[in-house]
Design a protein around this motif. Structure first.
Motif, PDB file in Angstrom:
ATOM      1  N   SER A 287      30.670 -24.929 -39.923  1.00 51.86           N
ATOM      2  CA  SER A 287      31.956 -24.260 -39.754  1.00 51.86           C
ATOM      3  C   SER A 287      31.841 -22.789 -40.149  1.00 51.86           C
ATOM      4  CB  SER A 287      33.029 -24.955 -40.616  1.00 51.86           C
ATOM      5  OG  SER A 287      34.263 -24.283 -40.535  1.00 51.86           O
TER       6      SER A 287
ATOM      7  N   THR B 236      32.646 -19.036 -41.001  1.00 51.69           N
ATOM      8  CA  THR B 236      33.845 -18.592 -41.717  1.00 51.69           C
ATOM      9  C   THR B 236      33.903 -17.074 -41.759  1.00 51.69           C
ATOM     10  OG1 THR B 236      33.693 -20.564 -43.120  1.00 51.69           O
ATOM     11  CG2 THR B 236      35.136 -18.770 -43.872  1.00 51.69           C
TER      12      THR B 236
ATOM     13  N   LYS C 233      38.256 -21.054 -38.728  1.00 50.54           N
ATOM     14  CA  LYS C 233      37.246 -19.994 -38.776  1.00 50.54           C
ATOM     15  C   LYS C 233      37.685 -18.849 -39.672  1.00 50.54           C
ATOM     16  CE  LYS C 233      34.593 -16.746 -36.009  1.00 50.54           C
ATOM     17  NZ  LYS C 233      34.257 -16.222 -34.662  1.00 50.54           N
ATOM     18  N   GLU C 234      38.942 -18.407 -39.537  1.00 51.75           N
ATOM     19  CA  GLU C 234      39.411 -17.269 -40.331  1.00 51.75           C
ATOM     20  C   GLU C 234      40.130 -17.769 -41.567  1.00 51.75           C
ATOM     21  OE1 GLU C 234      42.341 -13.343 -40.010  1.00 51.75           O
ATOM     22  OE2 GLU C 234      41.912 -14.556 -38.252  1.00 51.75           O
TER      23      GLU C 234
END
Length: 815
Positions: A646, A648, A710-711
Motif C-alpha cells: 500500500s 503512501t 494512498k494519501e
C-alpha cells in the motif's frame, strides 16, 4: 475480596461506563462495574501492578514506572464517552450516576480505611490504588446532569474526608478523570448501593453550594484548605490577585520545570535563560535571585551556586536580533549560547573548559513532555526502557530513525520533490551517559532483515536449481555436438539480487554504493554504537564515503567505477538511514567542520555524563527489554509488509505548511544575524527533517488504523510533535558545532587523577577553606575545581563541615 448479596433483585443496579485500552487510546468499550470488579480481583493485571510497585520507588527508573502505569487500561467511572473519542470531558455522552474519589498516601491506614468504607451504604466499590499506598473509592452519587456534578461531588468529598480523617486528591474532581485498572484480590463491590443524600444535605444547608466554587476545585486542596495529598507540590505559593510579575513568572516556570534535588543546576540555568528572553533587567534578575534563594537554597545547594546558575543562564542568551512584530510569535533558538569556547576567549585552563562544557551540555534542552503525550501507541510502548528524560529522548530519536528505514513506498513532497522518510541521527555524549540505549532501537529492523534473508535463501535455492539444470543441459549439448532438440542452448541463468536491510558500518565506498543500488527503494539502515566504526572505514583507501552519505540524504545519484570489470555502478536514487553515536573525542574524526555539509544533515543530540550508579537487580513481573523489542520488531515487519502493498503519500495541511514556513524563515534570519559564516544549512535541512519525522509518525498512524488509502494527512498533533523534536535537536546541533576543530588541531595537555588527595594529605585533620584553596592553587588546581572537589567529598561523607572549617572523616582511598 467481598461482595454484598441481596435477595431484593429490584435494588440491584447495573452501572456502566467507558473502558479504554490505555491512557492514550481513543477507542473505548462499555463495561459494567460488576465486570470491572471481576477483572480487578482476577490475576489479569497482576504482572503490571507488581512491576509498577517495584519500579516506583527507584528514581533511576521513574520514566519506566510511568510508562508501565500509563500502558494499563483505564476506566471513566462517571459515564460513557462518545465512540472513537478520547476521555475528555467534552466527549462525555451519558452519566453513570457514579463518582470516583482518591485517597493518596494512606500508608499503614489503607486497610483500616478500606474496612470503614465497606460499612458506608453509598460506597459501591473500592480498591487499593496501583501504588499500593492509597484507595480508589466509587460512590453512588446519583447525579443527573453535568451541571450538578461539581456540587454533589464536593459535598460527598467533605463527608469522606471527615470519616476517613484523610484528604481526597483534588484532581479526581474532574468529571472524566481516568482510573487505572489494577490487581487487587481484596477489592470491595456491592450491587445494591444507596445514593449519597447530597440533595437533602444541600437543602438543609445551602451554604454547601460554595464547596464547588473555583477555589475548591481540583488541584487546590479541599474546601477547608487542608492538603490534597498530592506529593507533587510546587515550592512556589499559589498565585494571588496581586502576587507580582516576577512571582507569577516563577510559578509558571515551576509548573513546566519542577526543581528538586538532582536537577537544580539545570533548572536554574533554564530559569536564567527564560528571564533574559522575557526581558528582565539586572534589577529584576536580582529580585528573582532573592525570591529563589528563599525557595531553593539549602540541602546541598548554596546561595553562591544559585547566583552563578541564574547569571550564567541569563548571560547565555543574546537578544541582539529583534524579530519583526507582524505575524505569529514563535520560539527562537538562542544561538549565542553555543559560541565556541577557547582558552583565548575565556582565559581558562583545560579543566575549567571541561567543567564549563559539562555544564552547558547539562543545560541543553530535552524534548517537551507534551510530545510524549501525543505519540502513537507503538512508540509509547517502545519507550518503556527509558529511565530518565535524556534516555527517553535518545531512544525516541533512535526509534524514529530505524523506523524511517522500514517504510518502503512512503513519500512526502518537500519543495516540489518526493522524499522518503529516511533520517540521519548522531548522538554525541561522554562514556556511560546513557546513549547505549540506542542498541535497543537498532533491534527494530531485525524481523524485516530476517524476512529478507529467508527470501534470499529461497531465491538462491531456486537459482542453484536453475544453474544445475543449465549445466546438465550444456553437458548434453557438448557431448552430442548439438542440442537434442535442435534449438540453441539456453543462456546461463543470472544470479538474482539479494536484499539486506541492515548494513555494516565498517564497509567500503564501492560496496556501500553497490548495496544502495541493489536495494533501491528499500534503502539501507546503518546502526553504529561507536562512531569509530564509521570514521575508521572512511579514513581507509577503500573508504572516503562521506560524499555518499551527503548525496543519499537528498536521494541524489552516486556512482563508482570498478577497476576489475570496468563497470560503473550507479545508485540512481539512494535511500539511507544512519543511527550513530559516539563520544566527544570521536566526533572530530568523523566530521571536522560544517563546511563539507555532512554535519547539517544529521539530527544532533548531546548530553552530560551522569555518574550515578543504579541497581542492576532484575525486576520480576515485567517483560525484559530484549523480549519486548523482539516482539516490537515483529510489528515493524507487519508495517513493512503493509507499505509494500500500500504505497503512501503523506501530506501536510496548508496551515501546517504556513506555520512551518513562518518558523524556519524567522529562525534562519536569527541564525544569519549572529555571524557572517552562520550555519544556515542546519536550519534549512532541519526544515526537511521536520517533514520526514511527520511522515514517520503519520505512517505509524496508518498502520494502527489498518487503512490502505494512498494519501494520508498528517494530524496537527503529529506535526507539532515533529516540530518540537526538531526545535530541540537544532539547539543541540548549534551547541555541538562549537566543538568541531576545523583545520586547527591543538592537543590537550595531560593531567593526573587523584590530585585532591595530594592536597589533603598536606593539610591537618581540621583545615579551613583558605588553607585548602591556597594549597590547591600551589599545585595547579583552580579554585573552582577545588570547590567542586570539596562539595563532592562532603556529599560522600569523606569530610564534614564544622562552622568555618572542614574535618577529615576518613581517607579518600584505602592505601
Amino acid at each position: 475480596m467481598e461482595t454484598k448479596d441481596s435477595s431484593a433483585k429490584s435494588q440491584e443496579i447495573q452501572f456502566s461506563f467507558s473502558y479504554f485500552n490505555n491512557l492514550w487510546s481513543k477507542d473505548s468499550t462499555v463495561i459494567t462495574l460488576h465486570k470491572f470488579y471481576q477483572q480487578v480481583t482476577s490475576p489479569l493485571w497482576k504482572p503490571q501492578t507488581e512491576s509498577y510497585r517495584k519500579l516506583k520507588n527507584r528514581p533511576d527508573r521513574e520514566n519506566e514506572a510511568g510508562m508501565t502505569k500509563d500502558s494499563l487500561p483505564v476506566v471513566i467511572i462517571e459515564g460513557t464517552c462518545r465512540p472513537h473519542r478520547s476521555h475528555a470531558a467534552a466527549n462525555l455522552e451519558r452519566l453513570s450516576g457514579l463518582a470516583m474519589y482518591d485517597l493518596d498516601h494512606t500508608g499503614q491506614r489503607t486497610a483500616e480505611i478500606k474496612n470503614m468504607l465497606r460499612s458506608l451504604p453509598y460506597v459501591a466499590y473500592t480498591h487499593t490504588s496501583i501504588s499500593g499506598e492509597g484507595l480508589k473509592i466509587v460512590i453512588y452519587l446519583d447525579v443527573r446532569t453535568v451541571e450538578e456534578y461539581p456540587t454533589a461531588y464536593a459535598i460527598c468529598r467533605r463527608t469522606l474526608e471527615v470519616l476517613a480523617n484523610h484528604p481526597c486528591d483534588g484532581q479526581c474532581a474532574r468529571i472524566t478523570q481516568p482510573c487505572s485498572c489494577v490487581w487487587d484480590p481484596d477489592a470491595y463491590f456491592t450491587p445494591t448501593p444507596q445514593p449519597y443524600p447530597w440533595r437533602a444535605e444541600l437543602a438543609a444547608n445551602p451554604s454547601l453550594a460554595t464547596l464547588a466554587a473555583p477555589s475548591a476545585l481540583p488541584g487546590d486542596g479541599n474546601a477547608n484548605g487542608s492538603p490534597s495529598g498530592n506529593s507533587k507540590v510546587s515550592p512556589i505559593p499559589p498565585t494571588t490577585d496581586a502576587c507580582g510579575y516576577i512571582e507569577a513568572f516563577i510559578r509558571t516556570f515551576a509548573s513546566y520545570h519542577p526543581w528538586q534535588k538532582g536537577n537544580r543546576h539545570e533548572s536554574m540555568l533554564a530559569l536564567g535563560r527564560s528571564a533574559r528572553r522575557k526581558g528582565f533587567s539586572k534589577e529584576e534578575l536580582n529580585k528573582l535571585t532573592l525570591i529563589m534563594a528563599v525557595e531553593i537554597v539549602g540541602n546541598g545547594y548554596t546561595q553562591k551556586e544559585l547566583e552563578k546558575d541564574l547569571l550564567t543562564g541569563y548571560q547565555y542568551v543574546n537578544l541582539s536580533y529583534i524579530p519583526p512584530k507582524e505575524g505569529k510569535s514563535l520560539p527562537l533558538v538562542p544561538t549565542a549560547t553555543f559560541r565556541p569556547i577557547s582558552n583565548e576567549i575565556l582565559g581558562e585552563d583545560t579543566e575549567e573548559m571541561s567543567i564549563n562544557n559539562e555544564e552547558i551540555r547539562a543545560s541543553s534542552p530535552t524534548i517537551p513532555n507534551e510530545v510524549y503525550t501525543h505519540l502513537p501507541d507503538f512508540l509509547k510502548e517502545a519507550l518503556k526502557p527509558a529511565r530518565n528524560n535524556r534516555e527517553r529522548d535518545i531512544l525516541l530519536l533512535g526509534i524514529l530513525v530505524n523506523l524511517s528505514g522500514c517504510m518502503p513506498n512512503v513519500r512526502i513532497y518537500f519543495d516540489q520533490r518526493p522524499y522518503s522518510p529516511h533520517l540521519y541521527l548522531l548522538i554525541i555524549a561522554p562514556p556511560a551517559s546513557g546513549k547505549g540505549i540506542l542498541t535497543l532501537a537498532g533491534m527494530l529492523p531485525e524481523a524485516v532483515n530476517a524476512h529478507l534473508k529467508r527470501e534470499n535463501k529461497r531465491k538462491k535455492d531456486a537459482y542453484e536449481q536453475e544453474l544445475k539444470a543449465w549445466e546438465e543441459s550444456s553437458k548434453q549439448h557438448t557431448k552430442k555436438g548439438q542440442h537434442p532438440s535442435g534449438t540453441p542452448p539456453a543462456s546461463m541463468p543470472e544470479e538474482p539480487d539479494y536484499y539486506y536491510l541492515c548494513g555494516a558500518p565498517n564497509t567500503s565506498k564501492n560496496q556501500l554504493i553497490s548495496r544502495l543500488k541493489i536495494n533501491g527503494d528499500l534503502g539501507l539502515i546503518i546502526n553504529a554504537s561507536e562512531l569509530d566504526m564509521i570514521s575508521g572505514a572512511m579514513k581507509q583507501e577503500y573508504g572516503r564515503h562521506d560524499d555518499v552519505f551527503r548525496a543519499a540524504f537528498h536521494h541524489e545519484p552516486v556512482s563508482t567505477d570498478y577497476k576489475i570489470d570496468k563497470q560503473i555502478i550507479c545508485a540512481e536514487e539512494p535511500h539511507l538511514a544512519l543511527c550513530l553515536s559516539g563520544t566527544p573525542n570521536q566526533l572530530p574524526s568523523f566530521i571536522r567542520s560544517i563546511d563539507n555539509g555532512l554535519y547539517s544533515r544529521f539530527e544532533i543530540y548531546t548530553c552530560e555524563a551522569r555518574w550515578k550508579f543504579r541497581s542492576a537487580a532484575p525486576i520480576g513481573g515485567g517483560e525484559d527489554y530484549v523480549t519486548l523489542y523482539k516482539r516490537l520488531s515483529q510489528q515493524v515487519l507487519d508495517m513493512y509488509l503493509l507499505f509494500l502493498q500500500s504505497p503512501t503519500e503523506v501530506t501536510l495541511t496548508p496551515s501546517q505548511w504556513e506555520e512551518h514556513t513562518v518558523y524556519f524563515d524567522r529562525l534562519l534570519n536569527e541564525v544569519a544575524s549572529e555571524q557572517a559564516d552562520a550555519p544556515g544549512s542546519i536550519v534549512l535541512r532541519a526544515a526537511l527533517i521536520v517533514a520526514r519525522i511527520a511522515a514517520v509518525l503519520t505512517a505509524i498512524r496508518k498502520t494502527e488504523s489498518a487503512m490502505r488509502m494512498k494519501e494520508f494527512i498528517c494530524t496537527d498533533e503529529d506535526f507539532h510533535s515533529a516540530m518540537e523534536i526538531v526545535k530541540t535537536t537544532i539547539n543541540h546541533s548549534l551547541l555541538l558545532i562549537s566543538s568541531l576543530p576545523g583545520d586547527e588541531v591543538k592537543p590537550k595537555p595531560l593531567k593526573s587523577y587523584f590530585r585532591i588527595r595530594s592536597v589533603l594529605d598536606l593539610l591537618p585533620k581540621n583545615f579551613t577553606y583558605k588553607e585548602v584553596r591556597d594549597k590547591a592553587i600551589e599545585m595547579g588546581i583552580p579554585e573552582r575545581s577545588t570547590c567542586r572537589y570539596l562539595k563532592k567529598l562532603l556529599e560522600l561523607n569523606y569530610l564534614e563541615k564544622q562552622g568555618d572549617s572542614y574535618l577529615k572523616l576518613k581517607e579518600i582511598t584505602d592505601r
